[in-house]
Design an enzyme around this catalytic site. Structure first.
Site, short mmCIF file in Angstrom:
data_model
loop_
_atom_site.label_atom_id
_atom_site.label_comp_id
_atom_site.label_asym_id
_atom_site.label_seq_id
_atom_site.Cartn_x
_atom_site.Cartn_y
_atom_site.Cartn_z
N TYR A 137 48.00 19.54 36.75
CA TYR A 137 48.00 20.05 38.07
C TYR A 137 47.59 21.41 38.00
O TYR A 137 48.23 22.37 37.43
CB TYR A 137 49.48 19.90 38.45
CG TYR A 137 49.61 20.23 40.12
CD1 TYR A 137 49.80 19.18 40.87
CD2 TYR A 137 49.87 21.40 40.31
CE1 TYR A 137 49.77 19.66 41.95
CE2 TYR A 137 50.16 21.90 41.46
CZ TYR A 137 49.94 20.83 42.58
OH TYR A 137 50.08 21.13 43.86
N ARG A 185 66.11 29.78 47.24
CA ARG A 185 66.36 31.11 47.72
C ARG A 185 67.77 31.01 48.38
O ARG A 185 68.06 30.13 49.24
CB ARG A 185 65.41 31.60 48.38
CG ARG A 185 64.02 31.76 48.03
CD ARG A 185 63.12 32.58 48.95
NE ARG A 185 61.88 32.40 48.74
CZ ARG A 185 60.83 31.72 49.14
NH1 ARG A 185 61.11 31.06 50.38
NH2 ARG A 185 59.73 31.49 48.75
N ARG A 227 58.43 23.51 40.72
CA ARG A 227 57.48 24.15 41.49
C ARG A 227 58.00 24.58 42.75
O ARG A 227 57.51 25.50 43.14
CB ARG A 227 56.27 23.08 41.78
CG ARG A 227 55.45 22.83 40.61
CD ARG A 227 54.19 22.33 41.13
NE ARG A 227 53.90 21.15 41.83
CZ ARG A 227 53.44 20.08 41.48
NH1 ARG A 227 53.43 19.98 40.13
NH2 ARG A 227 53.20 19.13 42.19
N ARG A 260 53.46 12.92 54.23
CA ARG A 260 53.66 14.13 55.05
C ARG A 260 52.38 13.83 56.03
O ARG A 260 51.34 13.31 55.91
CB ARG A 260 53.12 15.26 54.30
CG ARG A 260 52.38 15.25 53.31
CD ARG A 260 52.15 16.45 52.47
NE ARG A 260 51.76 16.40 51.12
CZ ARG A 260 51.72 16.95 50.13
NH1 ARG A 260 52.39 18.27 50.26
NH2 ARG A 260 51.00 16.86 49.04
N ARG A 262 48.11 9.62 39.97
CA ARG A 262 48.80 9.17 41.39
C ARG A 262 47.55 9.09 42.33
O ARG A 262 46.66 10.26 42.33
CB ARG A 262 49.69 9.81 41.64
CG ARG A 262 50.61 9.49 42.75
CD ARG A 262 51.59 8.39 42.45
NE ARG A 262 52.32 7.68 43.26
CZ ARG A 262 52.65 6.54 43.64
NH1 ARG A 262 52.10 5.53 42.83
NH2 ARG A 262 53.24 5.89 44.68
N GLU A 281 49.30 11.45 55.06
CA GLU A 281 49.11 11.29 53.64
C GLU A 281 50.07 10.18 53.00
O GLU A 281 51.30 10.38 53.15
CB GLU A 281 49.48 12.68 52.89
CG GLU A 281 49.04 12.65 51.42
CD GLU A 281 49.08 14.05 50.90
OE1 GLU A 281 48.64 15.19 51.58
OE2 GLU A 281 49.66 14.21 49.79
N ASP A 317 47.16 24.50 40.57
CA ASP A 317 46.89 25.35 41.96
C ASP A 317 45.61 25.78 41.73
O ASP A 317 44.87 26.18 40.96
CB ASP A 317 48.09 26.43 42.12
CG ASP A 317 49.42 25.89 42.52
OD1 ASP A 317 49.15 24.72 43.30
OD2 ASP A 317 50.41 26.41 42.35
#
Ligand code: UDP
Length: 409
Positions: free
Chosen positions: A370, A184, A180, A300, A257, A322, A372
Site C-alpha cells: 500500500y 487524538r 494508519r 463510502r 482486494r 465505492e 500513499d
C-alpha cells in the site's frame, strides 16, 4: 563515453510500463538525466489510479478518492514544480445506525459516542473497555483497534467497515491496517497529521502531464503485446504492473482486494435517499462519507465537487459509491493483501526479479504494498537515484551519459 551496455539497435534506454505516479516520476527523472524513455499504459489514459475525469468542470476521482498529503518537505516541493495545491484539508464523516460520527477518532468522535467533553473522561471510558476486553498485547486488527479506542468505537466505526473493505474478519487482519488512522484526544477532525496537504488545482492529470511532458506515451498498450510487436526497442524495463503477472504467475498468484465504483448524478444511480441540500445540488455536504454498518453494501460515498471548493458549483454534482469486493485475476488489483502467505510469495518473486538485470519493478503493484501518493513518489525517486546516481548499484551512473546508447529514432 560508451556504456558497456551499448546496443545501438535499441531505440530507448527505458521502457516504462505504467503511466501512474511511480512510472511518471521515474520517466521524468530519467529524461532529466538525458536518458531516452518511452512510456506505455494499457489504459486509455495516463495517471494510473490518480486519473481524474472532467465531468462538467468537476474532477472525478475515477479510481477512488485521492488526497495528497505528506510530511516530507522535499516531496511537497517536488510536486509543486508541476502543480499548485488548493489547500483542501481532508475530513471524513462516518455514518452508523443513522447517526453521524467524526473521523479519525478524536474528541469530537468521543463526544458524539458518549457525550463526554474532556480527554480525561474519554480516556477513562476507553481504558475501562480495554480492561473489560482483557487485551494486553494486540495480535490482530480487532485487538489493536480495541486497545486504541475501546469496544464501542470498534463495534460502531471499525468492525463493519473493515470487514466490508477487506472481506475477512478483523481477527484475521494485521494490526498495521488500523494504525494508519490517527487517534487524538483533542477536538481535531483532520484526517491526516501531515503538514502538507491538498488537491492540485485542475486535478491530478496536470501533475502527470507535467511529469510526462515531452515524453512519448503509448496508451491502450498492454506490455506483452507491445513487446511482442517491438522486441528490440529497449534496453531496460521499468515495470509498475503486478509482479506476479509479469512472471506469468510462475510461483502462484498474489491476492488483492477489488473495488467497484458506481459513479453518476445521485438520481441517475438510483439513489432513494434525501439529498442533504438539494437546492444547492449538494448530496452529502462533504467529500467523503463512510458507511460503517455491515449491512450497507458500499463502504463510502465520494462527492467529488467538495474536493475543489475553489470552483463554486451549486448547479450540479456527481457522486461515487465505492464497493469493496473479492478480486479475481480478471479484475483491476487495488489493495495488496499483505498477509504472511502473500508477503512470502512476493519475496519469492523478488528473488526472480533480482536475476533480471534488465528489469526494475516499482509502484504499488510492482512492490506489492500500500502506497500513499507521497510514498510512491519517494520510492520512484529512490529507485531513480539507485539506478542513475549510485555507481555500484545501478546499470549506469552519471558518468555514463546516454548519448551514444541510443540510435536516433
Ligand atoms: N477504518 C475503519 N473505519 C472507517 C475508516 C477506516 O475502520 O470509517 C479502518 C479500516 O480498517 C481501513 C483502515 O482504517 O482499512 C484505513 O483506512 P483509510 O481511510 O486509510 O483507508 P483507505 O482510504 O486508504 O482505503
Amino acid at each position: 563515453m560508451k556504456s558497456s551496455h551499448t546496443q545501438s539497435e535499441k531505440r530507448f534506454d527505458y521502457l516504462i510500463v505504467g503511466a501512474g505516479l511511480f512510472g511518471s516520476v521515474f520517466a521524468y527523472e530519467a529524461k532529466k538525466r538525458g536518458y531516452k524513455c518511452i512510456v506505455i499504459d494499457k489504459r486509455p489514459h495516463i495517471g494510473g489510479n490518480i486519473y481524474c475525469q472532467d465531468l462538467n468542470g468537476i474532477n472525478i476521482h475515477r479510481y477512488g478518492a485521492h488526497i495528497f498529503h505528506t510530511h516530507r518537505k522535499e516531496i511537497w516541493d517536488y510536486v509543486n514544480q508541476f502543480v499548485r495545491f488548493n489547500g483542501y484539508v481532508h475530513t471524513v464523516t462516518a455514518v452508523c445506525g443513522g447517526k453521524k460520527y467524526s473521523l479519525p477518532f478524536n474528541m469530537n468522535t468521543f463526544h458524539e459516542m458518549w457525550g463526554c467533553t474532556t480527554a480525561e473522561e474519554a480516556n477513562a471510558i476507553i481504558q475501562d473497555q480495554i480492561i473489560s476486553a482483557g487485551i494486553t498485547s494486540p495480535g490482530n486488527l480487532e485487538e489493536q483497534a480495541i486497545s486504541m479506542v475501546g469496544t464501542d468505537v470498534y463495534e460502531k466505526l471499525i468492525r463493519g467497515y473493515t470487514e466490508k473493505q477487506w472481506g475477512r474478519s478483523c481477527k484475521e487482519l494485521p494490526a498495521s491496517i488500523i494504525k494508519r488512522l490517527p487517534l487524538r484526544f483533542e477536538y481535531n477532525n483532520r484526517y491526516f497529521n501531515d503538514p502538507y496537504e491538498g488537491i492540485p488545482f485542475g486535478g491530478y492529470n496536470r501533475l502527470i502531464e507535467g511529469l510526462l511532458s515531452g515524453l512519448p506515451v503509448v496508451l491502450g498498450a498492454a506490455y506483452t503485446d507491445y513487446i511482442a510487436a517491438n522486441p528490440d526497442i529497449v534496453e531496460k524495463t521499468v515495470y509498475t504492473g503486478p509482479i506476479d503477472q509479469f512472471f506469468n504467475y510462475a510461483l502462484g498468484a498474489l491476492e488483492y482486494r477489488g473495488l467497484t465504483f458506481e459513479t453518476g448524478h445521485p438520481q441517475k444511480i438510483d439513489d432513494k435517499s434525501e439529498w442533504k441540500n438539494s437546492a444547492k445540488n449538494d448530496f452529502q455536504g462533504c467529500s467523503v462519507m463512510n458507511y460503517t454498518d455491515r449491512d450497507v453494501p458500499f463502504t463510502r460515498i465520494i462527492e467529488h465537487k467538495h474536493f475543489q471548493p475553489e470552483v463554486p458549483n451549486d448547479h450540479f454534482t456527481i457522486i461515487t459509491r465505492e464497493y469493496a469486493r473479492d478480486w479475481t485475476p480478471a479484475d483491476e488489483p487495488y489493495y495488496p493483501i499483505n498477509d504472511q502467505r502473500n508477503n512470502a510469495l512476493f519475496e519469492a518473486y523478488k528473488l526472480l526479479a533480482r536475476e533480471r538485470k534488465d528489469l526494475i519493478f516499482g509502484g504499488r503493484l510492482g512492490d506489492y504494498q500500500y502506497y500513499d501518493m507521497d510514498d510512491g513518489i519517494f520510492a520512484a525517486l529512490e529507485t531513480a537515484k539507485e539506478e542513475f546516481d549510485r555507481p555500484q548499484s545501478g546499470m549506469r551512473n552519471l558518468n555514463e551519459r546516454p548519448g551514444n546508447l541510443v540510435a536516433s529514432d
